[in-house]
Design a protein around this motif. Structure first.
Motif, short mmCIF file in Angstrom:
data_model
loop_
_atom_site.label_atom_id
_atom_site.label_comp_id
_atom_site.label_asym_id
_atom_site.label_seq_id
_atom_site.Cartn_x
_atom_site.Cartn_y
_atom_site.Cartn_z
N SER A 30 -5.07 6.19 -4.54
CA SER A 30 -4.51 5.53 -5.35
C SER A 30 -2.96 4.89 -5.23
O SER A 30 -2.32 4.34 -6.00
CB SER A 30 -4.96 6.82 -7.03
OG SER A 30 -5.59 6.99 -7.58
N HIS A 31 -2.96 6.60 -4.40
CA HIS A 31 -1.37 6.30 -3.83
C HIS A 31 -0.94 4.69 -2.78
O HIS A 31 0.07 4.07 -3.11
CB HIS A 31 -0.88 7.28 -2.87
CG HIS A 31 -0.47 8.15 -4.20
ND1 HIS A 31 0.87 7.82 -4.94
CD2 HIS A 31 -0.81 9.34 -4.60
CE1 HIS A 31 0.36 9.37 -5.85
NE2 HIS A 31 0.03 10.26 -5.11
N LEU A 32 -2.68 4.90 -2.40
CA LEU A 32 -1.96 3.63 -1.05
C LEU A 32 -2.35 2.74 -1.78
O LEU A 32 -1.45 1.42 -1.77
CB LEU A 32 -3.85 4.02 -0.38
CG LEU A 32 -3.26 2.91 1.10
CD1 LEU A 32 -2.37 3.33 1.90
CD2 LEU A 32 -4.69 3.00 1.65
N ARG A 33 -2.78 2.16 -2.80
CA ARG A 33 -3.46 0.58 -3.72
C ARG A 33 -1.88 0.30 -4.39
O ARG A 33 -1.50 -0.55 -4.30
CB ARG A 33 -4.60 1.03 -4.68
CG ARG A 33 -5.73 1.03 -3.66
CD ARG A 33 -5.71 -0.11 -3.71
NE ARG A 33 -7.63 0.54 -2.11
CZ ARG A 33 -7.49 -0.19 -1.29
NH1 ARG A 33 -6.46 -0.28 -0.56
NH2 ARG A 33 -8.90 0.18 -0.85
N GLU A 34 -1.34 1.49 -5.20
CA GLU A 34 -0.10 1.33 -5.25
C GLU A 34 0.88 0.95 -4.26
O GLU A 34 1.74 -0.38 -4.73
CB GLU A 34 0.75 2.73 -5.90
CG GLU A 34 -0.79 2.77 -7.57
CD GLU A 34 0.24 4.14 -7.84
OE1 GLU A 34 0.77 5.16 -7.44
OE2 GLU A 34 -0.58 4.34 -8.97
N GLN A 35 1.44 1.63 -3.01
CA GLN A 35 2.36 1.57 -2.12
C GLN A 35 2.01 0.54 -1.37
O GLN A 35 2.91 -0.15 -0.28
CB GLN A 35 2.71 2.47 -1.87
CG GLN A 35 3.47 3.13 -2.61
CD GLN A 35 3.48 4.72 -2.58
OE1 GLN A 35 3.51 5.29 -0.92
NE2 GLN A 35 3.13 5.91 -2.71
N ALA A 36 0.98 -0.14 -0.49
CA ALA A 36 0.62 -0.44 0.04
C ALA A 36 1.52 -1.97 -0.10
O ALA A 36 0.58 -2.84 -0.97
CB ALA A 36 -0.77 -0.39 0.78
N ASP A 37 2.01 -2.54 1.19
CA ASP A 37 2.02 -4.13 0.78
C ASP A 37 0.62 -5.07 1.54
O ASP A 37 0.95 -6.33 0.92
CB ASP A 37 3.26 -5.01 1.26
CG ASP A 37 3.00 -4.59 3.39
OD1 ASP A 37 1.69 -4.37 3.27
OD2 ASP A 37 3.96 -4.13 4.12
N ARG A 38 -0.37 -4.33 1.69
CA ARG A 38 -1.54 -5.63 1.95
C ARG A 38 -3.06 -4.55 1.53
O ARG A 38 -2.32 -3.58 1.21
CB ARG A 38 -1.40 -5.66 3.15
CG ARG A 38 -1.67 -4.75 4.43
CD ARG A 38 -1.97 -5.06 5.52
NE ARG A 38 -3.81 -4.87 5.59
CZ ARG A 38 -4.35 -4.46 6.39
NH1 ARG A 38 -3.82 -4.95 8.02
NH2 ARG A 38 -5.77 -4.92 6.59
#
Length: 228
Positions: free
Chosen positions: A68-76
């Motif tokens: 969930s955090h990766l989907r919110e924070q990653a730019d790709r």
């Protein structure tokens, strides 16, 4: 991919990490490892991998929260293959809801892990970051927003996942069996599980417009066709 993939594995079992390292590096892939969720999340954000292999049960921050955090924070969009010992439909759906792209139940064969990593990298490798674009259709996989011809399209969750699967596969036709497997795994609902979701998708995606994008390929499956 001639120079191999950059694969990040977030897994707290040392023996499993060692086995994956041997398998993946022998095939020419570059592998990085993290043993807990927080450090793994930071590694994924600092140097986005071609594929993230993510264990569900991790110390500190579990795989669902990492996802969930990766989907919110990653730019790709980073393709995520989730590993878990949990094999119920409910557990799989929770993983997909958190943002996983695929799901592999332990114990698994090394060749299947490799095949799924390659398939994920191929499916996501030539896209524009988070946004899938086909003609006037745009799908933002980070926010879940869908628009066509400048109009926002609201979709129920399963119809949205169905659209994303078709968009990621575009321009090829996706068979019924592949769609059912990707949406429900080995626990598909009885009768015709796709029918109602295809109907809802068509109503939202095509009915307001002159040219339909969702096409039925008889005796095969379904595909999207660009409208411009």
């Amino acid at each position: 991919m001639h120079d191999g993939l950059h694969i990040l594995v977030i897994e707290d079992n040392p023996a499993l990490r060692a086995g994956m390292a041997t398998l993946l590096e022998a095939r020419g892939h570059r592998v990085a490892f993290a043993a807990d969720g927080r450090s793994g999340l930071q590694m994924a954000l600092d140097e986005p991998p071609d594929v993230l292999v993510l264990d569900l049960t991790l110390p500190g921050m579990d795989g669902l929260r990492v996802c969930s955090h990766l989907r919110e924070q990653a730019d790709r969009h980073i393709p995520i293959l989730m590993l878990t010992a949990r094999d119920t439909l409910g557990d799989k759906l929770i993983g997909f809801q958190a943002g996983a792209d695929d799901y592999l139940v332990k114990p698994f064969a090394g060749e299947e892990l490799l095949a799924r990593c390659l398939a994920l990298a191929h499916r996501h490798g030539r896209r524009d970051g988070h946004v899938l674009r086909i003609g006037s259709l745009g799908i933002d996989r980070r926010s879940g927003a869908v628009c066509r011809g400048g109009q926002t399209i609201e979709l129920p969750q399963t119809a949205y996942r169905l659209l994303v699967l078709l968009a990621e596969a575009w321009p090829r036709t996706v068979t019924r069996s592949e769609l059912i497997r990707r949406l429900w795994g080995d626990e598909a609902p009885p009768s015709d599980p796709l029918r109602s979701h295809l109907y809802l998708l068509r109503q939202a995606l095509d009915k307001p417009f002159d040219r339909p994008m969702l096409k039925t390929v008889h005796d095969v499956g379904f595909k999207l066709e660009a409208d411009a």
